[in-house]
Design a protein around this motif. Structure first.
Motif, PDB file in Angstrom:
ATOM      1  N   ILE A 183      16.029  -7.835  -2.384  1.00  0.00           N
ATOM      2  CA  ILE A 183      15.206  -6.757  -2.976  1.00  0.00           C
ATOM      3  C   ILE A 183      15.957  -5.429  -2.903  1.00  0.00           C
ATOM      4  N   THR A 184      16.773  -5.276  -1.852  1.00  0.00           N
ATOM      5  CA  THR A 184      17.558  -4.034  -1.725  1.00  0.00           C
ATOM      6  C   THR A 184      18.586  -3.948  -2.849  1.00  0.00           C
ATOM      7  N   TRP A 185      19.292  -5.030  -3.069  1.00  0.00           N
ATOM      8  CA  TRP A 185      20.313  -5.018  -4.129  1.00  0.00           C
ATOM      9  C   TRP A 185      19.648  -4.898  -5.510  1.00  0.00           C
ATOM     10  N   TYR A 186      18.502  -5.534  -5.676  1.00  0.00           N
ATOM     11  CA  TYR A 186      17.782  -5.452  -6.955  1.00  0.00           C
ATOM     12  C   TYR A 186      17.367  -4.002  -7.227  1.00  0.00           C
ATOM     13  N   ALA A 187      16.821  -3.346  -6.206  1.00  0.00           N
ATOM     14  CA  ALA A 187      16.397  -1.942  -6.368  1.00  0.00           C
ATOM     15  C   ALA A 187      17.603  -1.061  -6.669  1.00  0.00           C
ATOM     16  N   ALA A 188      18.714  -1.311  -5.977  1.00  0.00           N
ATOM     17  CA  ALA A 188      19.927  -0.509  -6.208  1.00  0.00           C
ATOM     18  C   ALA A 188      20.449  -0.740  -7.629  1.00  0.00           C
ATOM     19  N   TRP A 189      20.405  -1.971  -8.052  1.00  0.00           N
ATOM     20  CA  TRP A 189      20.834  -2.322  -9.414  1.00  0.00           C
ATOM     21  C   TRP A 189      19.968  -1.585 -10.442  1.00  0.00           C
ATOM     22  N   ALA A 190      18.652  -1.464 -10.163  1.00  0.00           N
ATOM     23  CA  ALA A 190      17.718  -0.838 -11.115  1.00  0.00           C
ATOM     24  C   ALA A 190      18.110   0.603 -11.418  1.00  0.00           C
ATOM     25  N   TYR A 191      18.763   1.285 -10.472  1.00  0.00           N
ATOM     26  CA  TYR A 191      19.148   2.677 -10.713  1.00  0.00           C
ATOM     27  C   TYR A 191      20.036   2.778 -11.961  1.00  0.00           C
ATOM     28  N   ASP A 192      20.928   1.820 -12.111  1.00  0.00           N
ATOM     29  CA  ASP A 192      21.845   1.868 -13.255  1.00  0.00           C
ATOM     30  C   ASP A 192      21.323   1.121 -14.480  1.00  0.00           C
ATOM     31  N   ASP A 244      17.758  -0.388 -14.958  1.00  0.00           N
ATOM     32  CA  ASP A 244      16.344  -0.458 -15.344  1.00  0.00           C
ATOM     33  C   ASP A 244      15.559   0.625 -14.584  1.00  0.00           C
ATOM     34  N   LYS A 245      15.829   1.892 -14.957  1.00  0.00           N
ATOM     35  CA  LYS A 245      15.303   3.036 -14.195  1.00  0.00           C
ATOM     36  C   LYS A 245      13.774   3.021 -14.093  1.00  0.00           C
ATOM     37  N   LYS A 246      13.105   2.401 -15.080  1.00  0.00           N
ATOM     38  CA  LYS A 246      11.633   2.395 -15.054  1.00  0.00           C
ATOM     39  C   LYS A 246      11.116   1.728 -13.771  1.00  0.00           C
ATOM     40  N   LYS A 247      11.891   0.763 -13.271  1.00  0.00           N
ATOM     41  CA  LYS A 247      11.438   0.005 -12.099  1.00  0.00           C
ATOM     42  C   LYS A 247      11.909   0.634 -10.788  1.00  0.00           C
ATOM     43  N   LEU A 248      12.776   1.658 -10.893  1.00  0.00           N
ATOM     44  CA  LEU A 248      13.460   2.149  -9.692  1.00  0.00           C
ATOM     45  C   LEU A 248      12.502   2.640  -8.610  1.00  0.00           C
ATOM     46  N   ASN A 249      11.528   3.486  -9.010  1.00  0.00           N
ATOM     47  CA  ASN A 249      10.634   4.106  -8.037  1.00  0.00           C
ATOM     48  C   ASN A 249       9.901   3.031  -7.226  1.00  0.00           C
ATOM     49  N   LYS A 250       9.347   2.050  -7.925  1.00  0.00           N
ATOM     50  CA  LYS A 250       8.606   0.978  -7.257  1.00  0.00           C
ATOM     51  C   LYS A 250       9.543   0.112  -6.414  1.00  0.00           C
ATOM     52  N   LEU A 251      10.677  -0.281  -6.994  1.00  0.00           N
ATOM     53  CA  LEU A 251      11.567  -1.209  -6.285  1.00  0.00           C
ATOM     54  C   LEU A 251      12.219  -0.563  -5.069  1.00  0.00           C
ATOM     55  N   SER A 252      12.577   0.721  -5.176  1.00  0.00           N
ATOM     56  CA  SER A 252      13.226   1.347  -4.013  1.00  0.00           C
ATOM     57  C   SER A 252      12.214   1.469  -2.873  1.00  0.00           C
TER      58      SER A 252
END
Ligand SMILES: Cc1cc2nc3c(=O)[nH]c(=O)nc-3n(C[C@H](O)[C@H](O)[C@H](O)COP(=O)(O)OP(=O)(O)OC[C@H]3O[C@@H](n4cnc5c(N)ncnc54)[C@H](O)[C@@H]3O)c2cc1C
Length: 381
Positions: free
Chosen positions: A298-307, A309-317
């Motif tokens: 989940i950490t790597w997924y959230a980090a990946w979202a920054y570059d 899929d920014k829409k998911k970043l806030n929730k995933l981080s």
């Protein structure tokens, strides 16, 4: 196509940070846990070996790390010592408002400065009456000619007493209140700044915190980051980037405790067999290993979202910080339990890892606040 393979460059980052941690962090972690002092010798070595300021642009002495690169690096620091890791990562936290909102001129000056003197910066958001409720900040920076005059009170500020400069959040208009929250760059040796004695605390003792009082501190207008009233957004954008760092530190710390407990329970014999052969302990190790893998994903997924899929970043981080720091606490507690008296003793370092894990559930927004962020996000979907 899904790919869980790190790139060659990311594997090199992992190896470089691991090597640094093996030589500098692990041999010194108990010393700093006892001293409860800022680990300057480690930070200076980190500068010499290119471990600091990964997030900064290459042209200002950094490495242009993506968030995923940063997560890979922070996991290794966490596997050594979260206290030392956060001394390094709190510097990144303080530089991130510049990264997200400063002008090129400000970046050049302040990234350049921190790199040149091999120093650290501090991020000043929390106040005695504004912890989880950031909008309760009362520090006030009133504009007077070409300066702002800052008065206020911050607390729990990591790296404060050792910092070169601080990113400080304050209101600029008492009538607009929290809507006027604004970010500033404040040199730590400015007249009118009073650092209170260091916080005494449970774990992560290789990092230092202070309360800070600002008495009529003059801040040149050119030290404002972004526009007046953009402070809340800058603070939240900062956390979107840095929460995966706390998650990664937690994963590393949990991994280190699990590895020590696994070796110990394989070698320790009671009732004629290794402790790990008891299903109760074997299942405990299985749960630890599973939780660590899930937390890393989940950490790597959230980090990946920054570059990507920014829409998911806030929730995933927020999810990554919540999940990884909760399992960090569970895994380190189980490591102590699986090792009995040896787990509780200083000798095997897992008791320190358990004490260190706790703080990751509290700073950069408590895990209750992460749930608030996540629930707001999913209810909007
Ligand atoms: C060692 C350390 C280092 C830190 N470093 C920094 C730093 O560098 N810079 C900085 O600005 N801050 C820093 N902090 C501050 C940290 O981010 C805050 O402690 C944290 O955000 C919680 O605020 P608080 O302590 O005021 O707790 P409070 O906000 O008073 O919360 C107390 C309890 O109430 C719960 N709670 C609050 N609101 C809600 C809600 N709406 N719903 C459910 N539960 C809620 C909280 O989860 C918590 O359990 C640091 C703190 C510590 C201890």
């Amino acid at each position: 196509m899904l790919n869980f393979q790190l790139s060659k460059e990311q594997e090199e980052i992992q190896a470089k940070y691991k090597d640094f941690v093996d030589r500098w962090v692990i041999p010194n972690r108990l010393k700093y846990d006892e001293l409860a002092e800022f680990p300057w010798e480690i930070v200076k070595a980190a500068y010499r070996e290119g471990i600091m300021n990964g997030v900064m642009p290459v042209e200002y002495g950094g490495h242009n790390f993506s968030l995923l690169d940063g997560a890979v690096a922070s996991e290794e620091l966490g596997a050594g010592c979260i206290g030392m890791g956060i001394s390094i990562d709190a510097n990144t936290l303080a530089l991130t408002p510049l990264y997200v909102a400063a002008t090129d001129e400000q970046k050049k000056k302040y990234f350049g400065l921190i790199n040149e003197i091999q120093g650290v910066a501090a991020y000043c958001l929390t106040e005695p009456n504004a912890g989880s409720d950031v909008q309760g900040i009362k520090s006030l920076a009133l504009k007077k000619g070409d300066k702002y005059i800052l008065n206020g009170h911050k607390r729990f500020i990591t790296n404060a007493e050792v910092s070169t400069f601080m990113t400080v959040f304050a209101q600029t208009d008492p009538e607009k209140g929290s809507r006027s929250l604004t970010a500033f760059l404040v040199p730590s040796d400015s007249a009118g700044i009073e650092f209170k004695p260091r916080l005494q605390k449970m774990g992560q003792k290789a990092s230092v915190q202070n309360e800070i009082l600002f008495h009529d501190v003059e801040i040149p207008v050119e030290n404002r980051i972004g526009e007046e009233g953009h402070g809340f957004l800058i603070a939240m954008k900062t956390f979107d980037r840095t929460r995966t760092g706390v998650a990664a530190l937690s994963v590393g710390n949990a991994r280190a405790a699990y590895e020590i407990a696994k070796e110990w329970t394989k070698n320790r014999r009671q009732f004629g067999q290794p402790i790990a052969s008891n299903q109760a302990i074997g299942f405990m190790l299985a749960d630890m290993a599973t939780k660590i893998e899930c937390a890393r994903l989940i950490t790597w997924y959230a980090a990946w979202a920054y570059d990507f899929d920014k829409k998911k970043l806030n929730k995933l981080s927020a999810m990554s910080k919540l999940y990884a720091s909760d399992i960090g606490m569970e895994v380190t507690t189980d490591a102590v339990q699986a090792m009995g008296g040896d787990g509780y003793s200083r000798e095997f370092h897992v008791e320190k890892m358990m004490r260190d894990a706790k703080l990751c559930q509290i700073y950069e927004g408590t895990n209750q606040v992460q749930r608030v962020v996540i629930s707001k996000s999913i209810l909007k979907e």
